[in-house]
Design an enzyme around this catalytic site. Structure first.
Site, PDB file in Angstrom:
ATOM      1  N   LYS A 173      78.530  61.794  79.048  1.00 55.41           N
ATOM      2  CA  LYS A 173      78.870  62.628  80.209  1.00 55.41           C
ATOM      3  C   LYS A 173      80.282  63.168  80.091  1.00 55.41           C
ATOM      4  O   LYS A 173      80.544  64.324  80.462  1.00 55.41           O
ATOM      5  CB  LYS A 173      78.723  61.809  81.496  1.00 55.41           C
ATOM      6  CG  LYS A 173      79.088  62.585  82.774  1.00 55.41           C
ATOM      7  CD  LYS A 173      78.229  63.832  82.975  1.00 55.41           C
ATOM      8  CE  LYS A 173      78.660  64.645  84.189  1.00 55.41           C
ATOM      9  NZ  LYS A 173      78.436  63.977  85.470  1.00 55.41           N
ATOM     10  N   LYS A 241      88.334  64.654  88.350  1.00 56.48           N
ATOM     11  CA  LYS A 241      88.169  63.223  88.108  1.00 56.48           C
ATOM     12  C   LYS A 241      87.487  62.967  86.765  1.00 56.48           C
ATOM     13  O   LYS A 241      87.887  62.096  85.995  1.00 56.48           O
ATOM     14  CB  LYS A 241      87.378  62.611  89.258  1.00 56.48           C
ATOM     15  CG  LYS A 241      87.062  61.124  89.128  1.00 56.48           C
ATOM     16  CD  LYS A 241      85.698  60.848  88.512  1.00 56.48           C
ATOM     17  CE  LYS A 241      84.560  61.365  89.377  1.00 56.48           C
ATOM     18  NZ  LYS A 241      83.227  61.018  88.816  1.00 56.48           N
TER      19      LYS A 241
END
Length: 299
Positions: A173, A241
């Site tokens: 990811k 983030k």
């Protein structure tokens, strides 16, 4: 194992439509969220509300978390009324959040100590993918556990891939978010150049979308960007983030990341200029601030 009941912890912009698709696939769903409204909406569709992560865990065969960050996942797993306090021997916990690979490995060890198994299975595809069940799901963890929940994953996603052992899903990811963030940055610069050079932005998109520059950002976001539409499919603050996770992993593994570092700073600027709730394609606004001109069409 037979999976009948799936527990969802975190039913926000992604988790709620994912849980709806799981309900539609014929599973029973029990759900908990920090704010109650999304759980109430799921309850109207047949889900069972729960008052805590532990209550979800006790009621479910498989527990799924879809949470904003590492801190939230750690709190839900290790908290006083958290997942670890209720896990049963042989139970499966699936974290579909995007968090630190190192933290994932530590949590997997905690889960294993309870006799259960953890998969890290972060997702890509934004709100649209969550709604229509076309998410890309990147999985880390034991192969036999992955095989046991593949049917559940297929209720939420179109591309389901086991990428390796614990933590591999999160590393994958991070790689995904690097590419998507760099795409948005490149598209932003290209659109502003085209605007300042006097080109027709819609024609520019038609011309380059079918060639070597073709990418998801051009196809799914650029037509919205040139109209000033930054309604979130994925928050810029979340992408910021994710890029912090990627750059921290790069430090840990010794991976050079010059382009990622620049894009990380652009998303930091989104956060600092109160645009963190805009779609991640909205990073073009930072470039526009620097140029004093907007890449928009007149409608």
């Amino acid at each position: 194992m037979s999976i009948e009941t799936v527990g969802f912890i975190g039913t926000g912009i992604m988790g709620q439509p994912m849980a709806e698709n799981v309900l539609d696939a014929g599973y029973d769903v029990v759900a908990h969220n920090r704010s109650r409204a999304p759980v109430d909406e799921l309850a109207e569709l047949g889900a069972e509300p729960a008052s805590s992560p532990a209550e979800v865990t006790r009621a479910a065969d498989v527990v799924v978390t879809v949470l904003p960050d590492t801190e939230a996942v750690t709190s839900v797993v290790r908290g006083d009324d958290g997942i670890l306090n209720a896990l049963r021997n042989g139970q499966i916990y699936v974290d579909m959040s995007t968090i630190s690979p190192a933290a994932t490995e530590r949590l997997a060890e905690n889960v294993e100590q309870q006799g259960a198994v953890m998969l890290d299975a972060p997702i890509s595809g934004g709100e649209e993918g969550a709604v229509d069940g076309s998410l890309s799901i990147m999985v880390g963890g034991p192969e036999e556990t992955f095989d046991a929940v593949t049917g559940l994953f297929e209720a939420m996603g179109e591309t389901v891939t086991r990428c390796g052992d614990s933590g591999a899903g999160q590393v994958t990811k991070a790689a995904n978010q690097i590419i998507v963030g760099c795409q948005h940055q490149a598209v932003a610069e290209a659109l502003l150049l085209a605007k300042q050079g006097g080109a027709d932005l819609e024609k520019v998109l038609d011309a380059i979308s079918g060639g070597a520059a073709a990418c998801w950002s051009l196809d799914a976001r650029a037509p919205r960007v040139i109209r000033g539409n930054f309604e979130p499919g994925f928050f810029s603050s979340y992408h910021y983030k994710d890029l912090r996770i990627a750059t921290n992993a790069g430090e840990e593994y010794g991976t050079p990341m010059p382009a990622t570092s620049v894009v990380h700073e652009m998303y930091k600027a989104m956060e600092q200029t109160d645009r963190g709730r805009d779609d991640h394609s909205g990073v073009i606004q930072v470039i526009e601030d620097l140029a004093g001109e907007k890449a928009r069409i007149d409608e």
